[in-house]
Scaffold this active site. Sequence first.
Site, PDB file in Angstrom:
ATOM      1  N   HIS A  86       0.849  -1.203   0.000  1.00 36.92           N
ATOM      2  CA  HIS A  86       0.000   0.000   0.000  1.00 36.92           C
ATOM      3  C   HIS A  86       0.875   1.239   0.000  1.00 36.92           C
ATOM      4  O   HIS A  86       2.096   1.152   0.125  1.00 36.92           O
ATOM      5  CB  HIS A  86      -0.993  -0.023   1.164  1.00 36.92           C
TER       6      HIS A  86
ATOM      7  N   HIS B 117       1.401   3.982   1.904  1.00 36.38           N
ATOM      8  CA  HIS B 117       1.932   4.771   3.026  1.00 36.38           C
ATOM      9  C   HIS B 117       3.456   4.876   2.968  1.00 36.38           C
ATOM     10  O   HIS B 117       4.146   3.929   2.594  1.00 36.38           O
ATOM     11  CB  HIS B 117       1.491   4.168   4.360  1.00 36.38           C
TER      12      HIS B 117
ATOM     13  N   ASP C 256       5.788   4.855   5.120  1.00 44.56           N
ATOM     14  CA  ASP C 256       6.638   3.900   5.853  1.00 44.56           C
ATOM     15  C   ASP C 256       6.710   2.540   5.152  1.00 44.56           C
ATOM     16  O   ASP C 256       7.375   1.625   5.631  1.00 44.56           O
ATOM     17  CB  ASP C 256       6.178   3.763   7.320  1.00 44.56           C
ATOM     18  N   HIS C 257       6.050   2.423   3.980  1.00 44.54           N
ATOM     19  CA  HIS C 257       6.111   1.184   3.192  1.00 44.54           C
ATOM     20  C   HIS C 257       6.733   1.384   1.802  1.00 44.54           C
ATOM     21  O   HIS C 257       7.223   0.431   1.209  1.00 44.54           O
ATOM     22  CB  HIS C 257       4.715   0.560   3.069  1.00 44.54           C
TER      23      HIS C 257
ATOM     24  N   HIS D 264      -7.559  -0.586   5.517  1.00 43.79           N
ATOM     25  CA  HIS D 264      -6.513   0.301   6.049  1.00 43.79           C
ATOM     26  C   HIS D 264      -6.282   1.431   5.046  1.00 43.79           C
ATOM     27  O   HIS D 264      -6.307   2.606   5.389  1.00 43.79           O
ATOM     28  CB  HIS D 264      -5.245  -0.506   6.291  1.00 43.79           C
TER      29      HIS D 264
ATOM     30  N   ASP E 248      -0.316  -3.632   6.320  1.00 38.84           N
ATOM     31  CA  ASP E 248      -0.922  -3.117   7.552  1.00 38.84           C
ATOM     32  C   ASP E 248      -2.388  -3.500   7.673  1.00 38.84           C
ATOM     33  O   ASP E 248      -3.199  -2.756   8.243  1.00 38.84           O
ATOM     34  CB  ASP E 248      -0.806  -1.583   7.613  1.00 38.84           C
TER      35      ASP E 248
ATOM     36  N   HIS F  37       4.400  -4.425  10.777  1.00 36.55           N
ATOM     37  CA  HIS F  37       4.835  -3.787  12.030  1.00 36.55           C
ATOM     38  C   HIS F  37       4.957  -4.783  13.171  1.00 36.55           C
ATOM     39  O   HIS F  37       4.236  -5.783  13.213  1.00 36.55           O
ATOM     40  CB  HIS F  37       3.840  -2.699  12.454  1.00 36.55           C
TER      41      HIS F  37
HETATM   42 FE    FE Z   1       2.661   0.999   8.216  1.00 37.31          FE
HETATM   43 ZN    ZN Z   2      -0.011   1.749   6.530  1.00 41.00          ZN
END
Ligand code: FE
Ligand code: ZN
Length: 258
Positions: free
Chosen positions: A53, A55, A57-58, A111, A131, A169
């Site tokens: 996805h 985001h 942080d990915h 998400h 996530d 995570h």
């Molecule tokens: Fe994340």
């Molecule tokens: Zn995420």
Amino acid sequence: MVSIIPIPAFRDNYIWAVRSGARAAVVDPGDAAPVLAWLDANGVDLTAILATHHHADHVGGVRALRARYDVPVFGPAHEDIPQRTHALGEGDRIAVPGIDLLLSVFDIPGHTAGHIAYYTMPPDPLVFCGDTLFAAGCGRLFEGTPGQMWSSLSKLAALDQNTRVYCGHEYTLANLRFAAAVEPQSTDIEVRTIHERDKRQRGLPTLPSTIGAERATNPFVRAALPNVRMAAAAHAGRAIDDAVDSFATLREWKNGFA
Ligand code: FE
Ligand code: ZN
């Protein structure tokens, strides 16, 4: 032989390296630096990037990785993924470049609106679910409805129970505290908590989980079960209509759970 290796990033993210000999693909590289350090330290060449996805942080490390490695970028068709070369959705299958691994794709919105999972079936089943499904928990609903997330989690929970779950995570211990609040009489949750706490104390990831472990201990996966519905009703102080209502109530309960 394919091995899956966690590369820790930021505070609690895992970037997953899918390694075969001197080659590896990475899943959800939120940061390039730890990936480049791991590739260099192990004499491994990058062959592909997979994203679940959009985001940061990915996918935040995609550009920097592509500056050094001209590799394909697989990602969800309905999200904005940097430098994506292959747009994927429900029912697609990919052969991971340089790695002897075929992956199938599920749409798992909730998400985020276009979130996807990559999975394989037995004999050696695994899933990269970003996530959406966490060990003993699930992602927050940033772009989707409770109904969407419930059906996404149900899809993942229907995979073979031996499926190894590689999520984005390390939230497991906090998730298990909530699971124990929902099902205080569960010995499965108590036993799992002891095992996972021991892993963390030894500096190990709690992941991968398995679909079987999630079916036994994850309150969100278990939202339709009578005792979980009763816990949701007791928390909300009202009757619970159905599985989606139970799931939505649990998700809100967890949002305010310390
Ligand atoms: Fe994340
Ligand atoms: Zn995420």
